[in-house]
Design a protein around this motif. Structure first.
Motif, short mmCIF file in Angstrom:
data_model
loop_
_atom_site.label_atom_id
_atom_site.label_comp_id
_atom_site.label_asym_id
_atom_site.label_seq_id
_atom_site.Cartn_x
_atom_site.Cartn_y
_atom_site.Cartn_z
N SER A 87 0.84 -1.18 0.00
CA SER A 87 0.00 0.00 0.00
C SER A 87 0.88 1.24 0.00
CB SER A 87 -0.90 -0.01 1.24
OG SER A 87 -1.51 1.23 1.43
N LYS A 88 0.67 2.10 -0.98
CA LYS A 88 1.45 3.34 -1.02
C LYS A 88 1.22 4.20 0.22
CE LYS A 88 2.00 3.65 -5.99
NZ LYS A 88 1.65 4.34 -7.22
N PRO A 89 -0.03 4.37 0.68
CA PRO A 89 -0.23 5.18 1.90
C PRO A 89 0.49 4.61 3.13
CG PRO A 89 -2.32 4.90 0.76
CD PRO A 89 -1.32 4.02 0.07
N LYS A 90 0.57 3.27 3.22
CA LYS A 90 1.28 2.65 4.35
C LYS A 90 2.78 2.80 4.22
CE LYS A 90 -1.51 -1.28 5.87
NZ LYS A 90 -1.53 -2.73 5.86
N GLY A 91 3.25 3.02 3.00
CA GLY A 91 4.69 3.16 2.78
C GLY A 91 5.41 1.84 2.56
N ASN A 92 4.68 0.75 2.43
CA ASN A 92 5.33 -0.55 2.20
C ASN A 92 5.13 -0.99 0.75
OD1 ASN A 92 2.61 -1.23 2.29
ND2 ASN A 92 2.98 -3.18 3.29
N PHE A 93 5.32 -0.07 -0.15
CA PHE A 93 5.15 -0.33 -1.58
C PHE A 93 6.52 -0.36 -2.22
CE2 PHE A 93 4.48 0.90 -5.97
CZ PHE A 93 3.43 0.08 -6.33
N LYS A 94 6.76 -1.35 -3.08
CA LYS A 94 8.06 -1.45 -3.73
C LYS A 94 7.86 -1.82 -5.19
CE LYS A 94 11.27 -3.05 -1.04
NZ LYS A 94 11.69 -1.79 -0.56
N THR A 95 8.39 -1.01 -6.10
CA THR A 95 8.37 -1.36 -7.52
C THR A 95 9.51 -2.33 -7.80
OG1 THR A 95 9.86 0.43 -8.16
CG2 THR A 95 7.49 0.94 -8.11
N MET A 96 9.47 -2.98 -8.94
CA MET A 96 10.57 -3.88 -9.30
C MET A 96 11.88 -3.10 -9.41
SD MET A 96 9.66 -6.95 -9.22
CE MET A 96 11.20 -7.61 -9.80
N TYR A 97 11.81 -1.90 -9.92
CA TYR A 97 13.01 -1.06 -10.04
C TYR A 97 13.64 -0.84 -8.66
CZ TYR A 97 15.98 2.97 -10.90
OH TYR A 97 17.06 3.82 -10.96
N LEU A 98 12.82 -0.45 -7.68
CA LEU A 98 13.35 -0.22 -6.33
C LEU A 98 13.86 -1.51 -5.69
CD1 LEU A 98 10.70 2.31 -4.95
CD2 LEU A 98 13.03 2.80 -5.72
N ALA A 99 13.16 -2.61 -5.97
CA ALA A 99 13.59 -3.90 -5.41
C ALA A 99 14.95 -4.31 -5.97
CB ALA A 99 12.54 -4.96 -5.69
N VAL A 100 15.17 -4.09 -7.26
CA VAL A 100 16.46 -4.44 -7.87
C VAL A 100 17.56 -3.55 -7.32
CG1 VAL A 100 17.75 -4.46 -10.05
CG2 VAL A 100 15.48 -5.48 -9.94
N ILE A 101 17.26 -2.28 -7.12
CA ILE A 101 18.27 -1.36 -6.55
C ILE A 101 18.65 -1.82 -5.13
CG2 ILE A 101 18.62 0.99 -5.72
CD1 ILE A 101 18.17 1.71 -8.43
N LYS A 102 17.65 -2.21 -4.36
CA LYS A 102 17.91 -2.60 -2.97
C LYS A 102 18.54 -3.98 -2.84
CE LYS A 102 15.86 -2.88 1.59
NZ LYS A 102 14.69 -2.65 2.41
N PHE A 103 18.04 -4.95 -3.64
CA PHE A 103 18.46 -6.34 -3.41
C PHE A 103 19.25 -6.98 -4.56
CE2 PHE A 103 14.35 -6.07 -1.05
CZ PHE A 103 14.87 -6.16 0.22
N SER A 126 11.54 -9.61 2.48
CA SER A 126 12.84 -8.94 2.36
C SER A 126 13.97 -9.77 2.93
CB SER A 126 12.80 -7.58 3.06
OG SER A 126 11.87 -6.73 2.43
N GLU A 127 13.70 -10.49 4.01
CA GLU A 127 14.75 -11.33 4.62
C GLU A 127 15.20 -12.44 3.67
OE1 GLU A 127 17.68 -12.51 6.76
OE2 GLU A 127 16.52 -10.73 7.29
N THR A 128 14.29 -12.96 2.86
CA THR A 128 14.66 -13.97 1.87
C THR A 128 15.61 -13.36 0.84
OG1 THR A 128 12.52 -15.05 2.15
CG2 THR A 128 13.76 -15.60 0.17
N ALA A 129 15.33 -12.13 0.42
CA ALA A 129 16.22 -11.45 -0.54
C ALA A 129 17.58 -11.19 0.10
CB ALA A 129 15.58 -10.14 -1.01
N ASN A 130 17.59 -10.74 1.35
CA ASN A 130 18.87 -10.49 2.03
C ASN A 130 19.68 -11.77 2.18
OD1 ASN A 130 18.70 -7.69 2.45
ND2 ASN A 130 17.41 -7.97 4.25
N SER A 131 19.04 -12.85 2.56
CA SER A 131 19.79 -14.11 2.73
C SER A 131 20.24 -14.64 1.37
CB SER A 131 18.97 -15.15 3.48
OG SER A 131 17.83 -15.51 2.76
N ALA A 132 19.49 -14.36 0.31
CA ALA A 132 19.92 -14.77 -1.03
C ALA A 132 21.19 -14.03 -1.43
CB ALA A 132 18.81 -14.50 -2.05
N ILE A 133 21.28 -12.76 -1.09
CA ILE A 133 22.50 -11.99 -1.37
C ILE A 133 23.68 -12.63 -0.65
CG2 ILE A 133 23.66 -9.77 -1.01
CD1 ILE A 133 20.91 -8.44 -1.34
N LEU A 134 23.50 -12.99 0.60
CA LEU A 134 24.59 -13.61 1.38
C LEU A 134 24.98 -14.96 0.78
CD1 LEU A 134 23.40 -12.75 5.01
CD2 LEU A 134 25.26 -11.67 3.69
N ARG A 135 23.99 -15.76 0.39
CA ARG A 135 24.30 -17.06 -0.21
C ARG A 135 25.03 -16.91 -1.55
NH1 ARG A 135 18.90 -18.46 1.40
NH2 ARG A 135 18.27 -18.41 -0.79
#
Length: 141
Positions: A87-103, A126-135
């Motif tokens: 939800s954009k109003p909640k602030g927990n919205f992520k586009t694929m572009y932002l996800a690729v930049i972050k993870f 997000s934790e799955t993406a972070n652990s994937a980076i570590l792996r």
């Protein structure tokens, strides 16, 4: 567009005798239409099943010859972010572009593959993406 021109272009009807459109142009338009139709698949979210996808089936069946009907329709669930509806109003919205930049792209692929598929809502964690980076980093070293 006259009914005769439409019939030629999308219903494989006879060449119109009284069209102002040059025959060469009609041939080009018909060729382009037949390049794109039938399309392979129409995909949409589960919330659009009762309107967009259903209307898509009805309108193609009503207007086009069977050989131009879509080859398939697919309905999918939505993506949640860390077990919450995005939800954009909640602030927990992520586009694929932002996800690729972050993870990075590969970590996103891991997370999306793990998130689920089908009509159920997928859960991007997000934790799955972070652990994937570590792996991935560990595999490369």
């Amino acid at each position: 567009m006259t009914d005769e021109v439409r019939d030629l272009l999308i219903c494989n009807g006879p060449r119109p005798t009284s069209s102002e459109v040059p025959s060469a142009l009609l041939n080009i338009i018909k060729k382009k239409f037949e390049y794109w139709y039938p399309f392979d698949i129409r995909t949409s979210g589960k919330d659009l099943l009762k309107n967009h996808l259903t209307f898509g089936i009805y309108s193609h069946a009503a207007i086009l010859d069977r050989r131009h009907w879509p080859r398939g329709f697919r309905c999918n669930g939505h993506i949640m972010l860390n077990s919450e509806k995005m939800s954009k109003p909640k602030g927990n919205f992520k586009t694929m572009y932002l996800a690729v930049i972050k993870f990075v792209a590969d970590a996103n692929r891991f997370s999306l593959a793990d998130a689920g598929d089908g009509m159920e809502d997928a859960n991007f964690v997000s934790e799955t993406a972070n652990s994937a980076i570590l792996r991935l980093t560990k595999e490369m070293s």
